[in-house]
Write an enzyme that holds these catalytic residues in place. Structure first.
Site, PDB file in Angstrom:
ATOM      1  N   GLU A 196       0.657  -1.133  -0.129  1.00  0.00           N
ATOM      2  CA  GLU A 196       0.108  -0.079   0.073  1.00  0.00           C
ATOM      3  C   GLU A 196       0.885   1.416   0.022  1.00  0.00           C
ATOM      4  OE1 GLU A 196      -3.078   0.110  -0.583  1.00  0.00           O
ATOM      5  OE2 GLU A 196      -3.999  -1.710   0.018  1.00  0.00           O
TER       6      GLU A 196
ATOM      7  N   ARG B 222       0.228   3.753  -3.199  1.00  0.00           N
ATOM      8  CA  ARG B 222      -0.409   4.834  -3.037  1.00  0.00           C
ATOM      9  C   ARG B 222       0.644   6.127  -2.766  1.00  0.00           C
ATOM     10  NH1 ARG B 222      -5.594   4.161  -0.354  1.00  0.00           N
ATOM     11  NH2 ARG B 222      -5.195   5.886   0.656  1.00  0.00           N
TER      12      ARG B 222
ATOM     13  N   ASP C 106      -5.507 -10.323  -7.169  1.00  0.00           N
ATOM     14  CA  ASP C 106      -5.678  -9.313  -8.248  1.00  0.00           C
ATOM     15  C   ASP C 106      -4.758  -8.829  -9.120  1.00  0.00           C
ATOM     16  OD1 ASP C 106      -5.377  -7.733  -6.148  1.00  0.00           O
ATOM     17  OD2 ASP C 106      -7.208  -6.784  -5.973  1.00  0.00           O
TER      18      ASP C 106
ATOM     19  N   GLU D  25     -13.418  -0.260  -8.907  1.00  0.00           N
ATOM     20  CA  GLU D  25     -12.915  -1.492 -10.115  1.00  0.00           C
ATOM     21  C   GLU D  25     -13.890  -1.216 -11.381  1.00  0.00           C
ATOM     22  OE1 GLU D  25     -10.839  -2.322  -6.535  1.00  0.00           O
ATOM     23  OE2 GLU D  25     -13.153  -2.080  -6.812  1.00  0.00           O
TER      24      GLU D  25
END
Length: 678
Positions: free
Chosen positions: A187, A191, A336, A509
């Protein structure tokens, strides 16, 4: 955890008024940022003297009324009926006037959300819009700017100059990564590092976007974003110092020491370990520091050398050994973005790293073989799971997270070109056509997750009714039913929304895939779906009193129940926390991803053309570039059989049907039929 029930979708007259004003354009934002064509020196001339202008305006308005009618609100089934063919191009019934107006609505929603954060929680990592309070991710930390940094490029794309100036000032004076805190490797990379690198790219490549003198070429702050990104990257690098080279799930920013996961028997998430590559490769390209590049390439080599069947990976991997834990295969949480970054690594370096195209093709073929099935009655295409491995039973479950996949498939089919451009360039094939059909059907299934809910906002997870035994794609492709608005339509029975899964976290998404599908196919239906989704988002998730938007604890009832939760996707590991919530929603998510994709969906295609950029899994924008002298893949795939298992007996190849995977040979195959066969 705090919940708040709304009445008729609003918290009272104040919220209802705000939403009505939002759509009626009766309320101006707190302050406006000047548009690109702003001119401060224009003289004001009385309108009554401009009779020609007045006449022209009246004629234009009459023409718009005739052309557009009295309502611009789309009706999905009517639009579907208008659409002729799968690849209908926009232009005749889809006017720029409508979409520019709708894009401005997205911008206003962003400003409302940002201004609420700015007023009540500025500098905090977490924002709770109902209680109007903020908090830091870590009790010991000073704050890392999760919301501010993550939204930098959105501020630029939307040309919000004054807000960007405030954010940049905070980064320059208050952001300091020299903190004794443990952060999630993934993350923090996608990010924070991704947000800074994207801001660096946009401010240099597109200086007209929210222009600031401080980042002009030659100015003292020209490389502020890049310098912050490099400092952060150096601190994250310790996460890769494992026995295998696979990164630990967390890292201490002060010591740069990697930290084994306290859950999942110490294993790292597969998706997290393999979704750092775009960021570190771009940083290596900018700085010339080859070490950044080599670290993330090693991860990919270790992963691939496991030789997993048909390119489908279990969702956990040990950093210590570089081997997988368990057999659970899914493209939802923890799986994913591994698949997403395969094709995006290939595109990032201008198609020069053929190895990643090969890995993508193998994995997509594996998805079609093992995971694509159909719902029982309406025959919706489902990207299912195999919790006990590829030899186990199929689970007809789709996380909303899976809805990134149709857009990624479309991107892989054309490389970001429109279908028309791909055909003209000789880059179209039956294989690409088949992939686009799959992308189309999966997008429809994801949109159905929204249509199946009374608020029109998708659940976190959807299950499906399927036949027994499951009808797989290899058994024949089935035609899906139309998603009608009839509340009693039979297609709704195929969606099974469980009570514990009906919360909506404002995830990006589906709109992400709508954006890719619109850009690549040109079919306006994807924009219309996006507009309907956005309207429901504004209607049901407003926190009230100018505080922004929040997630829904229950999205399948009206009035819905609000959850006071705009905290970050990432919840930093704390000593008193068992585990972080996987990709939990937050204000940063809404600002940095969801609203950004809505804005791009409604924008002209000339804004950030797909063939020139690659977008990371947090919707941060990077350029495509050519490999430099010392920056290269540095490894090649081992030969393997037709199931993807590495050939363990190279001297007895007559006993095994060996699949060719060397990059040089697969490149020849690609040049003959448009794709590499299996």
């Amino acid at each position: 955890m705090s919940f708040k029930r709304l009445q008729n979708g609003h918290t009272g007259a104040s919220i209802g008024g705000k939403i009505d004003q939002f759509f009626d354009q009766r309320q101006l934002p707190m302050y406006k940022d000047k548009p690109y064509n702003y001119s401060a020196s224009r003289r004001i001339v009385p309108v009554y003297r401009r009779w020609r202008l007045v006449g022209g305006v009246l004629l234009t308005l009459l023409g718009l009324i005739y052309w557009l009618g009295f309502s611009s609100t789309p009706v999905e089934t009517k639009e579907q009926g208008k659409s002729k063919g799968l690849w209908r191009w926009a232009g005749k019934s889809d006017t720029s006037v409508i979409w520019n107006s709708r894009r401005e609505k997205v911008k206003e929603a962003f400003m409302l959300s940002w201004d609420g954060y700015e007023q009540y929680a500025w500098g905090y990592d977490i924002y709770h819009p109902l209680s109007k309070t903020g908090a830091q991710m870590n009790d010991k930390g000073k704050g890392m700017g999760w919301i501010i940094v993550d939204a930098l490029d959105t501020l630029m794309i939307m040309n919000l100059t004054s807000r960007l100036l405030h954010a940049r000032e905070w980064i320059s004076t208050s952001l300091n990564y020299d903190q004794d805190i443990n952060v999630n490797t993934f993350e923090t990379t996608i990010r924070m590092m991704g947000g800074l690198l994207s801001a660096h790219y946009l401010s240099n490549e597109f200086p007209q976007m929210a222009p600031l003198k401080d980042d002009d070429k030659g100015a003292p702050g020209e490389d502020l974003y890049l310098e912050k990104a490099a400092d952060l990257a150096d601190r994250i690098m310790g996460a890769f110092d494992s026995e295998s080279g696979v990164p630990y799930s967390s890292v201490n920013l002060k010591t740069s020491k990697g930290i084994t996961s306290h859950t999942d028997a110490g294993a790292s998430s597969t998706a997290e370990a393999t979704s750092l590559q775009l960021e570190f490769k771009y940083l290596a390209y900018l700085t010339g520091e080859k070490n950044y590049w080599d670290k993330v390439e090693t991860v990919m080599e270790v992963i691939d050398n496991n030789g997993m069947e048909d390119g489908l990976l279990p969702i956990f991997i040990y950093a210590t050994t570089g081997t997988f834990r368990g057999d659970n295969v899914r493209l939802g949480s923890r799986g994913d973005s591994y698949y997403e970054y395969l094709i995006k690594q290939y595109l990032q370096t201008g198609g020069e790293e053929l190895i990643y195209q090969d890995m993508w093709n193998q994995s997509l073929a594996g998805v079609r073989k093992h995971l694509i099935t159909y719902s029982a009655q309406a025959h919706f295409t489902i990207l299912a799971e195999r919790p006990q491995g590829l030899g186990g039973a199929i689970s007809p479950k789709m996380d909303h997270l899976v809805c990134f996949m149709p857009g990624t498939i479309a991107l892989g089919a054309t490389g970001g070109l429109t279908i028309e451009e791909a055909k003209k360039a000789g880059k179209w094939s039956e294989h690409a056509e088949s992939d686009m059909r799959l992308a189309t059907e999966l997008t429809k299934t994801c949109w159905g997750m929204y249509k199946a809910m009374v608020t029109g906002l998708a659940p976190e997870i959807a299950h499906f009714r399927i036949s027994e035994p499951a009808h797989m794609e290899s058994d024949g492709i089935l035609k899906s039913a139309e998603l009608t608005d009839d509340p009693k339509a039979e297609w709704r029975d195929d969606y099974v929304i469980k009570h514990n899964d009906n919360h909506n976290l404002q995830r990006p998404e589906t709109v992400e895939s709508l954006f890719y599908m619109w850009r690549i196919t040109g079919d306006p239906i994807y924009r219309e779906w996006g507009w309907e989704m956005f309207q429901n988002f504004v209607k049901y998730t407003a926190a009230g009193d100018g505080a922004g938007y929040t997630s829904l604890a229950h999205a399948n009832e009206i009035p819905p129940i609000l959850e006071d939760n705009m905290e970050s996707f990432w919840l930093v590991s704390r000593q008193n926390t068992k585990q972080f919530r996987e990709r939990a929603t937050n204000g940063s998510c809404v600002q940095a991803e969801t609203l950004k994709y809505f804005y791009l969906l409604f924008s002209p295609n000339e804004l950030l053309p797909l063939e020139s950029i690659v977008i990371n899994t947090e919707a941060h924008i990077f350029p495509r570039f050519k490999l430099a002298k010392d920056l290269k893949t540095g490894w090649e795939r081992k030969p393997r059989d037709k199931q993807g298992h590495i050939n363990q007996r190279p001297d007895h190849t007559h006993a095994v049907e060996v699949q060719t995977v060397k990059v040089e040979e697969t490149a020849k195959t690609a040049s003959t039929d448009g794709h590499r066969g299996r």
